[in-house]
Write a protein that holds these residues in place. Structure first.
Motif, PDB file in Angstrom:
ATOM      1  N   ALA A   1       0.837  -1.196   0.000  1.00  0.00           N
ATOM      2  CA  ALA A   1       0.000   0.000   0.000  1.00  0.00           C
ATOM      3  C   ALA A   1       0.873   1.248   0.000  1.00  0.00           C
ATOM      4  O   ALA A   1       1.917   1.282   0.659  1.00  0.00           O
ATOM      5  CB  ALA A   1      -0.907   0.004   1.227  1.00  0.00           C
ATOM      6  N   PRO A   2       0.476   2.304  -0.733  1.00  0.00           N
ATOM      7  CA  PRO A   2       1.283   3.526  -0.799  1.00  0.00           C
ATOM      8  C   PRO A   2       1.629   4.116   0.562  1.00  0.00           C
ATOM      9  O   PRO A   2       2.712   4.661   0.753  1.00  0.00           O
ATOM     10  CB  PRO A   2       0.398   4.478  -1.616  1.00  0.00           C
ATOM     11  CG  PRO A   2      -0.366   3.573  -2.517  1.00  0.00           C
ATOM     12  CD  PRO A   2      -0.680   2.365  -1.665  1.00  0.00           C
ATOM     13  N   LYS A   3       0.732   4.002   1.541  1.00  0.00           N
ATOM     14  CA  LYS A   3       1.021   4.593   2.856  1.00  0.00           C
ATOM     15  C   LYS A   3       2.154   3.879   3.579  1.00  0.00           C
ATOM     16  O   LYS A   3       2.697   4.395   4.551  1.00  0.00           O
ATOM     17  CB  LYS A   3      -0.233   4.595   3.730  1.00  0.00           C
ATOM     18  CG  LYS A   3      -0.779   3.225   4.102  1.00  0.00           C
ATOM     19  CD  LYS A   3      -2.049   3.387   4.945  1.00  0.00           C
ATOM     20  CE  LYS A   3      -2.661   2.041   5.307  1.00  0.00           C
ATOM     21  NZ  LYS A   3      -3.902   2.213   6.094  1.00  0.00           N
ATOM     22  N   PHE A   4       2.516   2.693   3.082  1.00  0.00           N
ATOM     23  CA  PHE A   4       3.632   1.956   3.657  1.00  0.00           C
ATOM     24  C   PHE A   4       4.879   2.015   2.777  1.00  0.00           C
ATOM     25  O   PHE A   4       5.785   1.198   2.899  1.00  0.00           O
ATOM     26  CB  PHE A   4       3.245   0.495   3.891  1.00  0.00           C
ATOM     27  CG  PHE A   4       2.063   0.300   4.796  1.00  0.00           C
ATOM     28  CD1 PHE A   4       1.967   0.975   6.007  1.00  0.00           C
ATOM     29  CD2 PHE A   4       1.034  -0.561   4.430  1.00  0.00           C
ATOM     30  CE1 PHE A   4       0.872   0.802   6.838  1.00  0.00           C
ATOM     31  CE2 PHE A   4      -0.058  -0.742   5.253  1.00  0.00           C
ATOM     32  CZ  PHE A   4      -0.143  -0.060   6.469  1.00  0.00           C
TER      33      PHE A   4
ATOM     34  N   GLN B   1      12.715   9.140  -3.628  1.00  0.00           N
ATOM     35  CA  GLN B   1      11.624   9.048  -2.668  1.00  0.00           C
ATOM     36  C   GLN B   1      10.917   7.703  -2.842  1.00  0.00           C
ATOM     37  O   GLN B   1      10.440   7.394  -3.930  1.00  0.00           O
ATOM     38  CB  GLN B   1      10.619  10.194  -2.881  1.00  0.00           C
ATOM     39  CG  GLN B   1       9.409  10.151  -1.965  1.00  0.00           C
ATOM     40  CD  GLN B   1       9.771  10.413  -0.508  1.00  0.00           C
ATOM     41  OE1 GLN B   1      10.721  11.133  -0.227  1.00  0.00           O
ATOM     42  NE2 GLN B   1       9.036   9.798   0.400  1.00  0.00           N
ATOM     43  N   PRO B   2      10.870   6.869  -1.801  1.00  0.00           N
ATOM     44  CA  PRO B   2      10.170   5.594  -1.945  1.00  0.00           C
ATOM     45  C   PRO B   2       8.733   5.815  -2.412  1.00  0.00           C
ATOM     46  O   PRO B   2       8.047   6.700  -1.917  1.00  0.00           O
ATOM     47  CB  PRO B   2      10.204   5.015  -0.526  1.00  0.00           C
ATOM     48  CG  PRO B   2      11.378   5.674   0.113  1.00  0.00           C
ATOM     49  CD  PRO B   2      11.411   7.061  -0.459  1.00  0.00           C
ATOM     50  N   LYS B   3       8.297   5.019  -3.364  1.00  0.00           N
ATOM     51  CA  LYS B   3       6.957   5.184  -3.927  1.00  0.00           C
ATOM     52  C   LYS B   3       6.300   3.815  -4.114  1.00  0.00           C
ATOM     53  O   LYS B   3       6.960   2.831  -4.409  1.00  0.00           O
ATOM     54  CB  LYS B   3       7.021   5.911  -5.272  1.00  0.00           C
ATOM     55  CG  LYS B   3       5.652   6.256  -5.869  1.00  0.00           C
ATOM     56  CD  LYS B   3       5.831   6.986  -7.187  1.00  0.00           C
ATOM     57  CE  LYS B   3       4.489   7.484  -7.730  1.00  0.00           C
ATOM     58  NZ  LYS B   3       3.529   6.398  -7.962  1.00  0.00           N
ATOM     59  N   ALA B   4       5.014   3.775  -3.899  1.00  0.00           N
ATOM     60  CA  ALA B   4       4.242   2.568  -4.168  1.00  0.00           C
ATOM     61  C   ALA B   4       2.902   2.994  -4.747  1.00  0.00           C
ATOM     62  O   ALA B   4       2.438   4.105  -4.494  1.00  0.00           O
ATOM     63  CB  ALA B   4       4.033   1.752  -2.897  1.00  0.00           C
ATOM     64  N   VAL B   5       2.323   2.122  -5.531  1.00  0.00           N
ATOM     65  CA  VAL B   5       0.997   2.404  -6.070  1.00  0.00           C
ATOM     66  C   VAL B   5       0.038   1.336  -5.553  1.00  0.00           C
ATOM     67  O   VAL B   5       0.446   0.253  -5.147  1.00  0.00           O
ATOM     68  CB  VAL B   5       0.991   2.409  -7.616  1.00  0.00           C
ATOM     69  CG1 VAL B   5       1.867   3.510  -8.154  1.00  0.00           C
ATOM     70  CG2 VAL B   5       1.422   1.047  -8.170  1.00  0.00           C
ATOM     71  N   HIS B   6      -1.246   1.659  -5.574  1.00  0.00           N
ATOM     72  CA  HIS B   6      -2.246   0.679  -5.183  1.00  0.00           C
ATOM     73  C   HIS B   6      -2.299  -0.444  -6.216  1.00  0.00           C
ATOM     74  O   HIS B   6      -2.064  -0.229  -7.400  1.00  0.00           O
ATOM     75  CB  HIS B   6      -3.626   1.333  -5.102  1.00  0.00           C
ATOM     76  CG  HIS B   6      -3.752   2.373  -4.028  1.00  0.00           C
ATOM     77  ND1 HIS B   6      -3.803   2.052  -2.683  1.00  0.00           N
ATOM     78  CD2 HIS B   6      -3.834   3.724  -4.089  1.00  0.00           C
ATOM     79  CE1 HIS B   6      -3.926   3.163  -1.968  1.00  0.00           C
ATOM     80  NE2 HIS B   6      -3.942   4.193  -2.803  1.00  0.00           N
TER      81      HIS B   6
ATOM     82  N   GLU C   1     -13.195   5.961  -2.503  1.00  0.00           N
ATOM     83  CA  GLU C   1     -12.922   5.876  -1.075  1.00  0.00           C
ATOM     84  C   GLU C   1     -11.598   5.204  -0.762  1.00  0.00           C
ATOM     85  O   GLU C   1     -11.033   5.406   0.313  1.00  0.00           O
ATOM     86  CB  GLU C   1     -14.057   5.089  -0.386  1.00  0.00           C
ATOM     87  CG  GLU C   1     -15.392   5.795  -0.414  1.00  0.00           C
ATOM     88  CD  GLU C   1     -16.523   4.899   0.075  1.00  0.00           C
ATOM     89  OE1 GLU C   1     -16.287   3.662   0.226  1.00  0.00           O
ATOM     90  OE2 GLU C   1     -17.632   5.417   0.307  1.00  0.00           O
ATOM     91  N   ASN C   2     -11.090   4.399  -1.685  1.00  0.00           N
ATOM     92  CA  ASN C   2      -9.917   3.583  -1.386  1.00  0.00           C
ATOM     93  C   ASN C   2      -8.652   3.948  -2.152  1.00  0.00           C
ATOM     94  O   ASN C   2      -7.541   3.668  -1.673  1.00  0.00           O
ATOM     95  CB  ASN C   2     -10.232   2.107  -1.649  1.00  0.00           C
ATOM     96  CG  ASN C   2     -11.187   1.517  -0.631  1.00  0.00           C
ATOM     97  OD1 ASN C   2     -10.781   1.105   0.453  1.00  0.00           O
ATOM     98  ND2 ASN C   2     -12.462   1.499  -0.974  1.00  0.00           N
TER      99      ASN C   2
END
Length: 210
Positions: free
Chosen positions: A4-7, A18-23, A207-208
């Protein structure tokens, strides 16, 4: 497994990056499952497809995970045909999948009970040919020989058996059993229903996906 992006900070990355993640939205579907067909049609054969690609495309990846359901023997055959298409012409995978779902009753248990395996493969290869994939190449990957191999093997599979093994192993690792199953950022989301229309999906995505 998806992150998850927040992690995103859990990713090991250079200090300059910058560490990046996508849903990640994973849809575990079976070609001979009526409920999978319903979900596929809503997600891929409706305006929702453009929403996923254009509105959320920068921070959401959607993946169709092939989920074989062994209590329907034909499930393996139709998924093998999709894997053959995927190997020969990846851009035709979704058009072929759409056609498979649309004609899925032709591959239900009762429809195939008296049909030889290679005859089913021949029909599936012809179906792939109708969307622009080389029919003969598809059949060559699928057909089972009626003669022992050079080493005397009687159970050597076909040209996509190894691909099936990888897909089945991957799905077992995340514990998916029935279809359809929706996994979002690595977590099963049981609230997502195959009965959802575009509006329900739009609301849930809003919402997600942030």
């Amino acid at each position: 497994m998806a992150l998850a992006p927040k992690f995103a900070g859990q990713k090991l990355a250079s200090k300059a990056i910058q560490p990046k993640a996508v849903h990640t939205l994973e849809l575990y579907l079976d070609y001979v499952c009526p409920f999978s067909a319903k979900l596929f049609k809503t997600v891929y054969d409706s305006p929702l497809r453009d929403t996923l690609l254009n509105k959320y495309g920068d921070n959401l990846v959607t993946i169709f995970r092939q989920q074989i359901q062994p209590w329907h023997p034909s499930s393996t055959l139709v998924h093998e045909s999709a894997l053959a298409v995927l190997r020969l012409s990846p851009t035709h995978f979704y058009p072929y999948s759409s056609l498979l779902f649309a004609s899925q009753t032709s591959y239900f248990d009762i429809s195939l009970v008296s049909e030889p395996r290679n005859a089913t493969y021949a029909r599936l290869a012809a179906l792939a040919g109708s969307v622009g994939v080389d029919e003969h190449a598809v059949y060559k990957l699928l057909a089972i020989s009626d003669k022992p191999g050079a080493d005397g093997a009687l159970n050597s599979g076909n040209g996509v058996t190894d691909d099936v093994k990888v897909q089945v192993k991957a799905n077992r690792l995340v514990g998916v059993h029935v279809t359809p199953t929706v996994v979002f950022d690595g977590v099963v989301r049981g609230e997502v229903s195959s009965g959802w229309g575009v509006e329900e999906w739009e609301k849930w995505l809003g919402e997600n996906v942030v």
